[in-house]
Design a protein around this motif. Structure first.
Motif, PDB file in Angstrom:
ATOM      1  N   LEU A   1       0.828  -1.210   0.000  1.00  0.00           N
ATOM      2  CA  LEU A   1       0.000   0.000   0.000  1.00  0.00           C
ATOM      3  C   LEU A   1       0.861   1.258   0.000  1.00  0.00           C
ATOM      4  CD1 LEU A   1      -2.835  -1.018   2.502  1.00  0.00           C
ATOM      5  CD2 LEU A   1      -2.800  -1.229   0.010  1.00  0.00           C
ATOM      6  N   ASP A   2       1.928   1.237   0.790  1.00  0.00           N
ATOM      7  CA  ASP A   2       2.829   2.401   0.811  1.00  0.00           C
ATOM      8  C   ASP A   2       3.460   2.633  -0.561  1.00  0.00           C
ATOM      9  OD1 ASP A   2       2.411   3.004   3.481  1.00  0.00           O
ATOM     10  OD2 ASP A   2       4.108   1.820   4.198  1.00  0.00           O
ATOM     11  N   ALA A   3       3.835   1.563  -1.243  1.00  0.00           N
ATOM     12  CA  ALA A   3       4.448   1.704  -2.566  1.00  0.00           C
ATOM     13  C   ALA A   3       3.452   2.266  -3.578  1.00  0.00           C
ATOM     14  CB  ALA A   3       4.984   0.356  -3.038  1.00  0.00           C
ATOM     15  N   LEU A   4       2.219   1.787  -3.528  1.00  0.00           N
ATOM     16  CA  LEU A   4       1.208   2.260  -4.479  1.00  0.00           C
ATOM     17  C   LEU A   4       0.799   3.701  -4.222  1.00  0.00           C
ATOM     18  CD1 LEU A   4      -1.081  -0.909  -4.747  1.00  0.00           C
ATOM     19  CD2 LEU A   4       0.315   0.087  -6.568  1.00  0.00           C
ATOM     20  N   ALA A   5       0.940   4.146  -2.988  1.00  0.00           N
ATOM     21  CA  ALA A   5       0.545   5.523  -2.652  1.00  0.00           C
ATOM     22  C   ALA A   5       1.370   6.567  -3.391  1.00  0.00           C
ATOM     23  CB  ALA A   5       0.657   5.730  -1.142  1.00  0.00           C
ATOM     24  N   LYS A   6       2.498   6.148  -3.970  1.00  0.00           N
ATOM     25  CA  LYS A   6       3.353   7.090  -4.700  1.00  0.00           C
ATOM     26  C   LYS A   6       2.822   7.391  -6.108  1.00  0.00           C
ATOM     27  CE  LYS A   6       7.457   5.353  -2.276  1.00  0.00           C
ATOM     28  NZ  LYS A   6       8.759   4.633  -2.431  1.00  0.00           N
ATOM     29  N   PHE A   7       1.783   6.652  -6.533  1.00  0.00           N
ATOM     30  CA  PHE A   7       1.314   6.796  -7.918  1.00  0.00           C
ATOM     31  C   PHE A   7      -0.144   7.234  -7.977  1.00  0.00           C
ATOM     32  CE2 PHE A   7       4.318   3.108  -7.728  1.00  0.00           C
ATOM     33  CZ  PHE A   7       5.418   3.787  -8.229  1.00  0.00           C
ATOM     34  N   MET A   8      -0.536   8.087  -7.064  1.00  0.00           N
ATOM     35  CA  MET A   8      -1.936   8.503  -6.996  1.00  0.00           C
ATOM     36  C   MET A   8      -2.390   9.298  -8.220  1.00  0.00           C
ATOM     37  SD  MET A   8      -3.332   7.174  -4.359  1.00  0.00           S
ATOM     38  CE  MET A   8      -4.794   8.159  -4.007  1.00  0.00           C
ATOM     39  N   GLU A   9      -1.424   9.786  -9.001  1.00  0.00           N
ATOM     40  CA  GLU A   9      -1.811  10.527 -10.209  1.00  0.00           C
ATOM     41  C   GLU A   9      -2.286   9.595 -11.332  1.00  0.00           C
ATOM     42  OE1 GLU A   9       2.448   9.317 -10.829  1.00  0.00           O
ATOM     43  OE2 GLU A   9       1.204  10.037  -9.154  1.00  0.00           O
ATOM     44  N   VAL A  10      -2.065   8.286 -11.160  1.00  0.00           N
ATOM     45  CA  VAL A  10      -2.466   7.286 -12.153  1.00  0.00           C
ATOM     46  C   VAL A  10      -3.714   6.573 -11.665  1.00  0.00           C
ATOM     47  CG1 VAL A  10      -1.717   5.254 -13.454  1.00  0.00           C
ATOM     48  CG2 VAL A  10      -0.022   6.960 -12.712  1.00  0.00           C
ATOM     49  N   GLU A  11      -4.611   6.242 -12.593  1.00  0.00           N
ATOM     50  CA  GLU A  11      -5.826   5.529 -12.216  1.00  0.00           C
ATOM     51  C   GLU A  11      -5.522   4.052 -11.950  1.00  0.00           C
ATOM     52  OE1 GLU A  11      -9.127   6.287 -11.626  1.00  0.00           O
ATOM     53  OE2 GLU A  11      -8.278   8.298 -11.490  1.00  0.00           O
ATOM     54  N   PHE A  12      -5.809   3.589 -10.758  1.00  0.00           N
ATOM     55  CA  PHE A  12      -5.691   2.171 -10.418  1.00  0.00           C
ATOM     56  C   PHE A  12      -6.501   1.918  -9.160  1.00  0.00           C
ATOM     57  CE2 PHE A  12      -2.378   4.051  -7.783  1.00  0.00           C
ATOM     58  CZ  PHE A  12      -2.553   3.397  -6.571  1.00  0.00           C
ATOM     59  N   GLU A  13      -6.711   0.647  -8.848  1.00  0.00           N
ATOM     60  CA  GLU A  13      -7.293   0.257  -7.575  1.00  0.00           C
ATOM     61  C   GLU A  13      -6.581  -1.016  -7.107  1.00  0.00           C
ATOM     62  OE1 GLU A  13     -11.432  -0.367  -8.450  1.00  0.00           O
ATOM     63  OE2 GLU A  13     -11.130  -2.486  -8.934  1.00  0.00           O
ATOM     64  N   VAL A  14      -6.682  -1.296  -5.833  1.00  0.00           N
ATOM     65  CA  VAL A  14      -6.093  -2.518  -5.294  1.00  0.00           C
ATOM     66  C   VAL A  14      -7.170  -3.251  -4.496  1.00  0.00           C
ATOM     67  CG1 VAL A  14      -5.121  -1.236  -3.322  1.00  0.00           C
ATOM     68  CG2 VAL A  14      -4.287  -3.531  -3.847  1.00  0.00           C
ATOM     69  N   ALA A  15      -7.385  -4.511  -4.840  1.00  0.00           N
ATOM     70  CA  ALA A  15      -8.368  -5.355  -4.158  1.00  0.00           C
ATOM     71  C   ALA A  15      -7.635  -6.259  -3.176  1.00  0.00           C
ATOM     72  CB  ALA A  15      -9.156  -6.184  -5.170  1.00  0.00           C
ATOM     73  N   LEU A  16      -8.144  -6.348  -1.963  1.00  0.00           N
ATOM     74  CA  LEU A  16      -7.534  -7.162  -0.918  1.00  0.00           C
ATOM     75  C   LEU A  16      -8.503  -8.257  -0.504  1.00  0.00           C
ATOM     76  CD1 LEU A  16      -5.995  -4.361   1.345  1.00  0.00           C
ATOM     77  CD2 LEU A  16      -4.935  -5.542  -0.578  1.00  0.00           C
ATOM     78  N   ILE A  17      -8.059  -9.497  -0.641  1.00  0.00           N
ATOM     79  CA  ILE A  17      -8.852 -10.651  -0.218  1.00  0.00           C
ATOM     80  C   ILE A  17      -8.157 -11.275   0.981  1.00  0.00           C
ATOM     81  CG2 ILE A  17      -9.693 -12.954  -0.843  1.00  0.00           C
ATOM     82  CD1 ILE A  17      -9.783 -12.052  -3.734  1.00  0.00           C
ATOM     83  N   GLY A  18      -8.867 -11.361   2.095  1.00  0.00           N
ATOM     84  CA  GLY A  18      -8.291 -11.965   3.286  1.00  0.00           C
ATOM     85  C   GLY A  18      -8.708 -11.223   4.536  1.00  0.00           C
ATOM     86  N   SER A  19      -8.065 -11.561   5.636  1.00  0.00           N
ATOM     87  CA  SER A  19      -8.317 -10.922   6.924  1.00  0.00           C
ATOM     88  C   SER A  19      -7.133 -11.216   7.827  1.00  0.00           C
ATOM     89  CB  SER A  19      -9.610 -11.456   7.554  1.00  0.00           C
ATOM     90  OG  SER A  19      -9.469 -12.848   7.862  1.00  0.00           O
ATOM     91  N   GLY A  20      -7.129 -10.600   9.005  1.00  0.00           N
ATOM     92  CA  GLY A  20      -6.047 -10.858   9.936  1.00  0.00           C
ATOM     93  C   GLY A  20      -5.851  -9.727  10.909  1.00  0.00           C
ATOM     94  N   PRO A  21      -4.916  -9.879  11.836  1.00  0.00           N
ATOM     95  CA  PRO A  21      -4.741  -8.905  12.916  1.00  0.00           C
ATOM     96  C   PRO A  21      -4.275  -7.525  12.471  1.00  0.00           C
ATOM     97  CG  PRO A  21      -2.990 -10.579  12.946  1.00  0.00           C
ATOM     98  CD  PRO A  21      -4.027 -11.054  11.985  1.00  0.00           C
ATOM     99  N   MET A  22      -3.732  -7.413  11.249  1.00  0.00           N
ATOM    100  CA  MET A  22      -3.270  -6.103  10.788  1.00  0.00           C
ATOM    101  C   MET A  22      -4.342  -5.322  10.043  1.00  0.00           C
ATOM    102  SD  MET A  22       0.695  -6.448   9.499  1.00  0.00           S
ATOM    103  CE  MET A  22       0.736  -4.675   9.169  1.00  0.00           C
TER     104      MET A  22
END
Length: 378
Positions: free
Chosen positions: A202-223
């Motif tokens: 997520l931190d790495a992708l935050a550097k490219f907010m000027e580009v259109e994209f999305e990230v889907a997260l499948i799962g769960s856990g303590p974090m």
């Protein structure tokens, strides 16, 4: 008739039971021995025990049950056991098999030997290997660095065979027709735990907010709470939380993504990467994932596990290259059939033949040795 094969595992793992079923379907008499059907933690992740087909399933939840199973094994049987240490009742089985002098194999994942604990692990494995190497006919080494690691710890190289977690054939029949206006979709599948480093992604992708994209997260856990905070602060509106999903639903969800990313600081294999490739979805992973070699062979990208800049460059490159067309994805899925259980069973047959025939000096070729044509063209 070919010698019977026995698999010894703690649970009826989707990553091993399908291989046992495929081997049985190809004519071997196969017995799969497990302590229990499924562990609570794996069931919570959406795992379920697969059909073993013509293989015989036998539960051995106690020491006496393990010893009885070993006693029932034919003299000509071949035994493939999970690991070499710290595997519950399997350790009892391995000792009993050695006492009977039966042919024994170990199947081992990549070991996390980072930090000072890694020094102790290497010392312990060298000790265990000295104890066991004369009793092992061979080792099935899962992970691109595992063969070298095992050799360094004392297993003779001629007895080490690169291996993988081979999976069921993907049920995704048609590649999806993406909406051209839809944003490029990255996908992560797995637990939300520190070792998987979803926050790193997520931190790495935050550097490219000027580009259109999305990230889907499948799962769960303590974090999850921490990850939601990162998403809200750094990637507002870009993260889709899909929750836990049953294993059977994952391939179709993978087929609907443009790229899967597994940024783990360690993964013995990373079966989600194999699943994605089999669904025609390109993959990115760290070099600390056991499946990194397969990802590279499949035309994907691998970055040094702790190199933030390298991950960012690869993600940016994926966004710049854009969505792969349906024909490319079909070609990738066709190549990735080298990772299905039927292919794995044929390869295992070749490994057993090699181990018995000492006149064969060259190891069987791993199924993924022929790289995906898109990679060859680079």
């Amino acid at each position: 008739m070919a010698d019977p094969v026995w698999f010894w595992q703690r649970i009826v793992s989707p990553h091993m039971a399908v291989l046992a079923a495929a081997l049985a379907a190809q004519g071997r008499k196969v017995t799969y021995v497990a302590e229990q059907e499924m562990s609570a933690d794996r069931a919570a992740q959406g795992w379920h025990a697969p059909d073993l087909g013509e293989a015989n399933l036998r539960f051995a939840p106690t020491v006496n049950a393990v010893r009885a199973a070993v006693s029932d094994a034919p003299e000509t049987s071949i035994h493939v056991c999970q690991g070499l240490r710290g595997n519950g009742l399997i350790g009892i089985a391995q000792k009993a098999l050695a006492e009977r002098g039966l042919r024994q194999w170990s199947i081992m994942e990549t070991i996390d030997d980072s930090g000072w604990r890694g020094v102790l692990k290497r010392m312990e494995y060298r000790r265990v290997i000295r104890q066991w190497r004369s009793k092992l006919e061979g080792v099935l080494a899962i992970g691109h660095t595992t063969p070298h690691w095992l050799a360094a710890c004392g297993i003779p190289p001629e007895r080490i065979f690169p291996f993988a977690y081979f999976l069921p054939e993907s049920h995704v029949q048609n590649m999806p027709n993406f909406d051209p206006a839809a944003p490029f979709r990255f996908l992560y599948v797995g637990q939300f735990i520190e070792r998987k480093r979803v926050d790193f992604l997520l931190d790495a992708l935050a550097k490219f907010m000027e580009v259109e994209f999305e990230v889907a997260l499948i799962g769960s856990g303590p974090m999850e709470t921490k990850l939601r905070d990162i998403a809200d602060n750094k990637l507002p509106g870009r993260v889709k939380w899909l929750g836990k999903k049953p294993i059977g639903e994952i391939p179709s969800l993978m087929a609907g993504a443009d790229c899967i990313v597994l940024p783990s600081r360690h993964d013995g294999w990373g079966a989600v990467l194999s699943e994605a490739l089999m669904a025609g979805t390109p993959a990115i992973c760290s070099d600390s994932c056991g499946a990194a070699g397969v990802v590279q062979a499949g035309g994907g990208a691998v970055f040094p596990a702790y190199d933030t800049q390298a991950l960012g460059d690869i993600l940016k490159g994926a966004l710049t290259a854009g969505r792969q067309m349906a024909e490319q994805r079909k070609d990738l899925a066709a190549w990735a059939r080298c990772l299905n259980a039927e292919t794995g069973a044929r390869y295992l047959e070749a490994v057993f033949t090699h181990a018995q025939d000492m006149t064969i000096t060259v190891h069987p070729t791993v199924p993924w040795a022929h790289v995906f044509r898109e990679q060859e063209a680079k």
